[in-house]
Design an enzyme around this catalytic site. Structure first.
Site, PDB file in Angstrom:
ATOM      1  N   ASP A 111     -13.982  14.995  77.609  1.00  0.00           N
ATOM      2  CA  ASP A 111     -13.959  13.828  78.496  1.00  0.00           C
ATOM      3  C   ASP A 111     -13.336  14.176  79.846  1.00  0.00           C
ATOM      4  O   ASP A 111     -12.671  15.208  80.001  1.00  0.00           O
ATOM      5  CB  ASP A 111     -13.170  12.696  77.814  1.00  0.00           C
ATOM      6  CG  ASP A 111     -13.783  11.337  78.077  1.00  0.00           C
ATOM      7  OD1 ASP A 111     -14.363  11.150  79.164  1.00  0.00           O
ATOM      8  OD2 ASP A 111     -13.678  10.454  77.203  1.00  0.00           O
ATOM      9  N   ASP A 167     -20.175   4.141  78.560  1.00  0.00           N
ATOM     10  CA  ASP A 167     -19.260   3.406  77.679  1.00  0.00           C
ATOM     11  C   ASP A 167     -19.815   2.031  77.337  1.00  0.00           C
ATOM     12  O   ASP A 167     -19.240   1.308  76.529  1.00  0.00           O
ATOM     13  CB  ASP A 167     -17.892   3.240  78.362  1.00  0.00           C
ATOM     14  CG  ASP A 167     -16.995   4.450  78.136  1.00  0.00           C
ATOM     15  OD1 ASP A 167     -17.359   5.318  77.317  1.00  0.00           O
ATOM     16  OD2 ASP A 167     -15.923   4.524  78.775  1.00  0.00           O
TER      17      ASP A 167
HETATM   18  C1  GLA Z   1     -13.711   7.359  77.699  1.00  0.00           C
HETATM   19  C2  GLA Z   1     -14.936   7.637  76.866  1.00  0.00           C
HETATM   20  C3  GLA Z   1     -14.905   6.836  75.614  1.00  0.00           C
HETATM   21  C4  GLA Z   1     -13.655   7.187  74.839  1.00  0.00           C
HETATM   22  C5  GLA Z   1     -12.437   6.932  75.700  1.00  0.00           C
HETATM   23  C6  GLA Z   1     -11.178   7.408  75.020  1.00  0.00           C
HETATM   24  O1  GLA Z   1     -13.724   6.057  78.173  1.00  0.00           O
HETATM   25  O2  GLA Z   1     -16.090   7.380  77.611  1.00  0.00           O
HETATM   26  O3  GLA Z   1     -16.049   7.087  74.830  1.00  0.00           O
HETATM   27  O4  GLA Z   1     -13.711   8.513  74.427  1.00  0.00           O
HETATM   28  O5  GLA Z   1     -12.538   7.600  76.931  1.00  0.00           O
HETATM   29  O6  GLA Z   1     -10.065   7.221  75.789  1.00  0.00           O
END
Ligand code: GLA
Length: 724
Positions: free
Chosen positions: A457, A522
């Site tokens: 990420d 997301d």
């Molecule tokens: C980001 C990602 C999510 C998740 C969160 C965790 O927003 O896109 O899928 O992994 O971080 O903090």
């Protein structure tokens, strides 16, 4: 001193042909190569009869020597358009003209380099250019050498300068933000320059590094369209500028901060690669070229893509609330519905009970995991699933052991506040000690646990991005991130990596040379996803598109959709489930299981074939997966809003073979009767549900179309078409 350039030296033509496209460059030994043509395929041997200047009378009140568009136009010597290079040495050597050109075939007719020199400014530029004969994808990158004896400040170096014909009328690009990835934006091309710039330090959700340019009358399946994309995960800019001969100049490259690139004498600057293509078969033709190119570039463990395993991602099921018994129960429930890879998301490492602490301390939180992650990982593996783990390597929370020990490792600028985002700072991973630290921490976990997969990420933009030397550090982060990924993959060749950045903030051909899946957004609301995925598919193929069945109501939007719609929307991507599968009622659970089973049946077809996107009107959009001339086709059609018509529109399917007949059957997951999806009261739709289905002529389907059912909003209709 010469008062005007000398008369032209003889012209030589560099010609490259693809299946649908051709490219012609006119070379003169004493100046930069001229762009002559990038357009539909020319017949073999067809070329310009004359050098360009021989057919362009000079307009009035112009310079006495015509200066057409070169592959490397330069400011200050008769070119008044956008320059491919903006640079200087302490205010001097700002005027640039590349002459003394040599070129060399690396692969005859396919790949070459063009080397140009500016003997006055003491620079050398090399353009590497390759046209793939099958996919019609053109790959271009530029290399600049400071051949002078003083440092050269580079403000801009285009990775490619492309010519577009005067028939171009509009540019389709993507804007957006977190949870709104691939928001389409269409702008007319006029005499005003079109320009997009991204300074967020990652690919970004706001501004996609690429676009599609359409010519008059181009549609989804017909007409001439051009596309280009910068394979780069940092700052970028592109512009399209109208020129006085009616054509347009398209440039793409890295956006550089003031002072970011200063080349020492003898030093070189390499641009990222531009991946560009044209199609005479509209947007879908172009998408096929980009998909083919990405499929060629992806580097899979063992050299080939294994069937894309169904994920369970813990994020929206548990967030930071990790308790071993709960996680084991979740893994059990996941295995029971057919999940193949269990991905433990954020929340597992030291002090990570919320998003205000822990990033950087990449070892299991002893409160949550007193015996480390091994018991959970083994439990997952014992249930027949792969184990995946979430990291955010480039980031650090001020509240972490790492930051307390090394506050200087975060990007910062003396005298400026360290701006946090989601309570975190960005590490300067171009520093060896920082990337070594990260490698050691991740490597230790990968060595000691059966980790098959990393979700990587990157949840913030870069701000106050200064390096240890006080200079801008955006650029250096990108190759450093790629290098860290490559180093981990080299140490763990079976590892797969997902690129995530607050959802789809790092989706590009650059990061995809090191990764195997992207977290598209997301936003898992299926209705939002229909649009996001359609934008995504213009450049990227479905097998890398992370597509999860989320819960209802969706956490991101508060909207609820039936499992049938959620399942059908996620089906063509790399399927995952992101909800608490322990707490589903029996019917929903069976239905989820049904979608997973259906996915396993169809994934090889969905992930290896071509994709066509279509719009039937009246809020019905569809996509078709198959191969031209092939016998199996899967049509997925989605009604996104209530109908405004009494009778539903038809879907015209121009990719089918007009000389064949097809057997059509509706496809539904086992637990879901077709009636649950649409109103089947007409005989045609009743017959579609029978084992023998309905036979139809390909040509009818191409031109008159497939009748679509009357259906409620947020429903799907899936049909298997089999050539007879
Ligand atoms: C980001 C990602 C999510 C998740 C969160 C965790 O927003 O896109 O899928 O992994 O971080 O903090």
């Amino acid at each position: 001193m010469a008062y005007a350039p000398l008369p032209d030296s003889p012209a030589e033509y560099v010609v490259l042909h693809g299946r649908e496209s051709s490219l012609v460059i006119e070379c003169h030994a004493d100046e930069g190569p001229l762009w002559r043509y990038w357009g539909p395929r020319l017949a073999d041997g067809a070329g310009p009869a004359l050098p360009l200047r021989a057919s362009r009378p000079l307009p009035s009140f112009m310079l006495d020597h015509d200066q057409p568009l070169t592959v490397m136009p330069g400011l200050g010597v008769g070119w008044f358009g956008q320059s491919a290079l903006l640079a200087h040495r302490a205010g001097r050597d700002f005027s640039l003209a590349f002459g003394r050109c040599r070129w060399h075939w690396v692969e005859p007719g396919r790949a070459l380099w063009l080397e140009m020199h500016d003997d006055v400014a003491r620079l050398q530029a090399t353009l590497h250019l390759q046209l793939d004969g099958d996919s019609d994808v053109l790959r271009i990158r530029t290399e600049l050498l400071n051949a002078g004896d003083a440092p050269l400040d580079v403000q801009w170096l285009a990775a490619a300068t492309l010519p577009l014909p005067d028939s171009c009328t509009a540019v389709r690009s993507f804007a957006g933000q977190h949870m709104v990835e691939f928001l389409p934006q269409v702008d007319p091309l006029t005499r005003s320059t079109w320009r997009r710039e991204n300074r967020r330090g990652r690919t970004s959700q706001d501004c996609f590094p690429g676009a599609v340019v359409t010519t008059t009358g181009a549609t989804a399946d017909t007409g001439l369209v051009y596309g280009a994309h910068l394979a780069w995960s940092g700052n970028h800019q592109q512009s399209i500028e109208w020129l006085h001969d009616g054509q347009f100049l398209w440039q793409l490259g890295e956006w550089l901060a003031p002072g970011e690139v200063r080349l020492a004498p003898g030093e070189r600057l390499q641009t990222p690669e531009v991946v560009a293509s044209l199609s005479t078969q509209g947007l879908n033709g172009l998408a096929a070229h980009f998909h083919a190119e990405l499929r060629r570039r992806l580097s899979w463990p063992q050299g080939q893509m294994a069937p894309r395993p169904v994920h369970l991602n813990t994020w929206e099921a548990l967030y930071f609330d990790h308790r071993l018994p709960e996680l084991e129960a979740l893994a059990d429930a996941a295995a029971d519905v057919g999940i193949e890879r269990f991905v433990l998301d954020d929340g597992w490492f030291l002090g990570r009970h919320h998003d205000r602490a822990g990033l950087g301390d990449w070892w299991a939180d002893p409160q949550k995991y007193p015996d480390g992650l091994a018991p959970l990982a083994q439990h997952v593996v014992s249930r027949g699933m792969q184990f995946g783990l979430w990291f955010e390597p480039e980031m650090v929370n001020p509240d972490s052991e790492l930051h307390r020990a090394h506050p200087d490792w975060a990007l910062q600028i003396d005298g400026r506040p360290m701006l946090t985002a989601r309570n975190q700072l960005v590490l300067d991973i171009s520093r060896r000690e920082v990337s070594d630290y990260l490698f050691d921490k991740l490597d230790a976990l990968l060595r000691s646990l059966p980790i098959a997969y990393i979700k990587w990420d990157h949840n913030r933009d870069l701000a106050t991005a200064g390096g240890a030397d006080g200079r801008p550090a955006w650029h250096a982060q990108v190759p450093a991130a790629y290098a860290l990924m490559a180093r981990l993959r080299q140490a763990h060749p079976a590892l797969e990596i997902e690129s995530c950045s607050g959802g789809g903030g790092r989706i590009d051909f650059g990061v995809l040379q090191h990764t195997h899946r992207v977290w598209t957004s997301d936003n898992i609301d299926a209705l939002s996803r229909v649009d996001i995925q359609r934008g995504f598919l213009q450049f990227f193929p479905p097998e890398i598109m992370g597509a999860h069945i989320g819960t209802a109501p969706a956490h991101s939007t508060g909207r609820s959709q039936a499992m049938a719609f959620r399942g059908a929307v996620a089906l063509p991507g790399h399927l995952g489930v992101e909800l608490d599968v322990r707490h589903l009622d029996a019917h929903t659970r069976d239905e989820l299981k049904g979608w997973i089973t259906l996915y396993k049946q169809w994934r090889e077809h969905l992930h290896r074939s071509r994709v066509w996107l279509g719009d039937a009107g009246d809020h019905v959009v569809w996509q078709m997966h198959g191969e031209p001339g092939g016998s199996d086709w899967l049509l997925l059609s989605y009604r996104t809003a209530p109908s405004t018509l009494r009778y539903a529109p038809a879907a015209r399917l121009p990719m089918l073979d007009g000389s064949r007949r097809y057997r059509l059957r509706v496809v539904t997951p086992q637990a879901l009767p077709a009636e649950a999806l649409y109103n089947g009261s007409a005989a045609f739709f009743e017959a579609l549900r029978t084992p023998q289905g309905v036979e139809m002529d390909g040509d009818w389907l191409r031109h008159a179309g497939l009748p679509l059912p009357r259906a409620k909003a947020e429903t799907a209709f899936i049909v298997h078409l089999q050539a007879l």
